[in-house]
Design a protein around this motif. Structure first.
Motif, short mmCIF file in Angstrom:
data_model
loop_
_atom_site.label_atom_id
_atom_site.label_comp_id
_atom_site.label_asym_id
_atom_site.label_seq_id
_atom_site.Cartn_x
_atom_site.Cartn_y
_atom_site.Cartn_z
N ARG A 1 0.93 -1.09 -0.02
CA ARG A 1 -0.06 -0.01 -0.07
C ARG A 1 1.11 1.37 0.04
NH1 ARG A 1 -3.50 -1.65 3.50
NH2 ARG A 1 -4.70 -2.44 2.39
N PRO A 2 1.86 1.42 0.99
CA PRO A 2 2.66 2.57 0.75
C PRO A 2 3.51 2.96 -0.51
CG PRO A 2 3.57 0.95 2.39
CD PRO A 2 2.20 0.74 1.84
N MET A 3 3.85 1.56 -0.97
CA MET A 3 4.60 1.56 -2.20
C MET A 3 3.80 2.02 -3.26
SD MET A 3 5.76 -1.48 -4.74
CE MET A 3 3.77 -1.60 -4.73
N ALA A 4 2.49 1.67 -3.58
CA ALA A 4 1.67 1.91 -4.57
C ALA A 4 1.14 3.31 -4.49
CB ALA A 4 0.35 1.07 -4.27
N ALA A 5 1.03 4.06 -3.10
CA ALA A 5 0.61 5.44 -3.17
C ALA A 5 1.78 6.26 -3.63
CB ALA A 5 0.45 5.63 -1.63
N GLU A 6 3.03 5.71 -3.65
CA GLU A 6 4.06 6.86 -4.30
C GLU A 6 4.03 6.51 -5.87
OE1 GLU A 6 5.65 9.28 -2.57
OE2 GLU A 6 4.21 8.85 -0.99
N LEU A 7 4.19 5.36 -6.11
CA LEU A 7 4.29 5.05 -7.59
C LEU A 7 3.29 5.15 -8.44
CD1 LEU A 7 6.15 1.40 -7.49
CD2 LEU A 7 7.16 3.65 -8.00
N ASP A 8 2.03 5.50 -7.91
CA ASP A 8 1.09 5.79 -8.66
C ASP A 8 0.96 7.25 -9.17
OD1 ASP A 8 -2.06 5.44 -9.23
OD2 ASP A 8 -2.08 7.25 -7.98
N LYS A 9 1.97 8.06 -8.61
CA LYS A 9 2.27 9.47 -8.92
C LYS A 9 3.20 9.57 -9.87
CE LYS A 9 0.79 10.66 -3.96
NZ LYS A 9 1.40 11.41 -2.71
N VAL A 10 3.83 8.69 -10.20
CA VAL A 10 5.01 8.68 -11.34
C VAL A 10 4.47 8.89 -12.48
CG1 VAL A 10 6.94 7.54 -12.15
CG2 VAL A 10 6.63 7.08 -9.77
N GLU B 1 8.48 3.90 -15.55
CA GLU B 1 9.12 4.01 -14.46
C GLU B 1 8.33 3.66 -13.20
OE1 GLU B 1 12.38 4.62 -14.44
OE2 GLU B 1 12.50 5.04 -16.44
N ARG B 2 7.00 3.00 -13.45
CA ARG B 2 6.20 2.83 -12.41
C ARG B 2 6.46 1.06 -11.96
NH1 ARG B 2 1.58 4.65 -15.13
NH2 ARG B 2 1.86 6.93 -15.44
N PHE B 3 7.03 0.35 -12.79
CA PHE B 3 7.05 -1.13 -12.22
C PHE B 3 7.50 -1.24 -11.07
CE2 PHE B 3 7.33 -5.63 -12.85
CZ PHE B 3 6.35 -5.83 -13.97
N PRO B 4 6.67 -2.20 -10.13
CA PRO B 4 6.77 -2.44 -8.79
C PRO B 4 7.89 -3.43 -8.49
CG PRO B 4 4.77 -3.24 -9.47
CD PRO B 4 5.20 -2.59 -10.59
N TRP B 5 9.13 -3.16 -8.76
CA TRP B 5 10.04 -3.91 -8.67
C TRP B 5 10.27 -4.23 -7.09
CZ3 TRP B 5 10.88 -7.07 -12.17
CH2 TRP B 5 10.97 -6.89 -13.47
N GLY C 1 -4.88 -3.97 -1.09
CA GLY C 1 -3.70 -3.50 -1.22
C GLY C 1 -3.39 -2.71 -2.01
N ASP C 2 -3.26 -3.05 -3.28
CA ASP C 2 -3.43 -2.44 -4.53
C ASP C 2 -3.78 -3.12 -5.85
OD1 ASP C 2 -2.49 0.11 -6.30
OD2 ASP C 2 -0.96 -1.46 -7.18
N VAL C 3 -4.92 -3.11 -6.43
CA VAL C 3 -5.12 -4.10 -7.30
C VAL C 3 -4.42 -4.49 -8.76
CG1 VAL C 3 -6.63 -2.54 -8.51
CG2 VAL C 3 -7.32 -4.75 -8.51
N GLY C 4 -3.45 -3.23 -9.03
CA GLY C 4 -2.70 -3.36 -9.93
C GLY C 4 -1.42 -4.01 -9.87
#
Length: 405
Positions: A26-35, A40-44, A84-87
């Motif tokens: 959830r915290p990772m998605a909140a930040e990457l969602d803004k990229v 550059e958004r792939f959640p490695w 958590g983050d559906v994507g």
């Protein structure tokens, strides 16, 4: 006898996954969602952590070091993924599904080459490529004509197969190592009779990721256009029997209700936020939940979630008992989960009022995710197929491969 009790084992699995969602996803998605740049958004970070804690093996057969579980348990996990983050969590679901496809359709060469080396790779990702610029719902209906459906062609040439054409809207392509590609191997017959599955590694000459699309929601699940220009692969990379790819897709029913369960997680997350806000936001001298209109909204949101969840669980049971259940419930679960997400997320934004539209609050992200979850396999198409089946004008399963979006 129907039993809706959650077992202690199921509860432990849910707690484990929910902790991972809360601490990492959830915290990772909140930040990457803004990229801004979708490349550059792939959640490695999430993928690497999921590998390290063993989540990527969860649900896999014991032969791959996995923990096999029943389908209701998987639906519970999928709901946590959506909350958590559906994507980004769709990448994990895709990993499980792709391995299932390779294991079922393939042989020992495929398992040793395209499954086992990736089990401990912290950056292993799979993609399934069926959709093309002129072939989307054709695979759902299908329009059974030689000129319809996927047209990316695969032609044998000695010890190789040569692929030429385009795939598009393919989920997780920007991070995928392995692509399961469905290509036409006989253009003289309807694609349901002339489709074959192949495995294409990402670094194969003649294959390239041509464009990454930007998404409104599910922004950590990038989709892309793939181009094949005299792309040569060994004949051993043929996965399905020749011209039998569509039959294999028709057996691939998991995606229908897994996507519904993940969308349900979006609805639950929106409901939890709205309920907490309604209990604490004071207007007119009392918490807004004490106003009749808001209380009614909250009650209707809870009812919508519970109705969808019950259908999704029934679909999971149907998948485990195909000889005893109506397969149409798989489509119902997909539709109800997606529609529940859209309705509940929109109601949550209404309950929050103006702040519900602020990007730093989080509700508007859930609304964007819910809207994106209305696709793929558009819900109207699912409903139309259900209507045809109920009317007796259509029989048999229809393919649906993309579980991610």
């Amino acid at each position: 006898m129907v039993d809706f009790r959650i077992t202690e084992e199921q509860r432990a699995h849910v707690t484990w996954v929910r902790d991972f969602m809360d601490s990492t996803v959830r915290p990772m998605a909140a930040e990457l969602d803004k990229v801004v740049d979708p490349n550059e958004r792939f959640p490695w970070q999430m993928i690497e952590k999921a590998h390290s804690i063993g989540l990527m093996r969860f649900g896999l057969p014991e032969a791959y070091g996995g923990t096999p579980v029943d389908e209701v348990t998987m639906c519970l996990i999928m709901e946590e993924f959506g909350a958590g983050d559906v994507g980004s969590t769709g990448i994990i679901a895709q990993y499980w599904n792709a391995i299932s496809l390779i294991d079922r359709m393939g042989n020992d060469f495929h398992r040793d080459t395209f499954i086992r080396p990736y089990l401990d790779d912290p950056r292993s990702v799979y993609a399934l490529a069926l959709t093309e610029p002129t072939a989307g719902t054709d695979a759902q209906l299908p329009y059974d004509s030689p000129e319809a459906g996927p047209l990316l062609e695969a032609v044998p040439d000695g010890d190789e197969v040569v692929l030429n054409g385009v795939k598009t809207y393919i989920s997780y392509s920007t991070g995928a190592n392995v692509f399961i590609v469905f290509a036409r191997t006989d253009l003289s017959v309807p694609f349901t009779e002339g489709l074959t599955a192949f495995i294409v590694p990402k670094d194969t000459p003649g294959f390239r990721l041509a464009h990454t699309f930007d998404l409104m929601g599910h922004r950590l699940a990038p989709i892309a256009r793939l181009e094949f220009d005299d792309c040569r692969i060994p004949k051993e990379n043929q996965l399905s029997a020749w011209n039998s790819g569509f039959a294999e897709l028709s057996r691939f029913t998991i995606g229908r209700y897994w996507v519904g369960a993940r969308c349900l997680g979006v609805a639950r997350a929106a409901f939890d936020m709205a309920l907490e806000y309604a209990k604490n936001r004071v207007q007119g001298g009392k918490p807004i939940i004490e106003h009749q209109m808001v209380a009614r909204q909250i009650g209707e949101m809870a009812m919508t979630i519970e109705a969808a969840r019950t259908t999704i669980w029934k679909a999971a049971w149907a998948a485990q008992h195909p000889d005893q259940a109506d397969p149409i419930v798989l489509r119902m679960a997909r539709v109800l989960g997606s529609e529940a997400a859209m309705k509940v997320a929109l109601d949550a934004v209404r309950i929050f009022g103006g702040p519900g539209t602020f990007t730093d609050v989080g509700v508007e992200k859930l609304l964007r995710d819910a809207a994106t979850g209305l696709h793929p396999a558009p819900l109207d198409v699912q409903l139309m197929i259900m209507g045809h089946v109920l009317a007796g004008t259509r029989q048999g399963p229809v393919a649906q491969v993309n579980v991610a979006s």
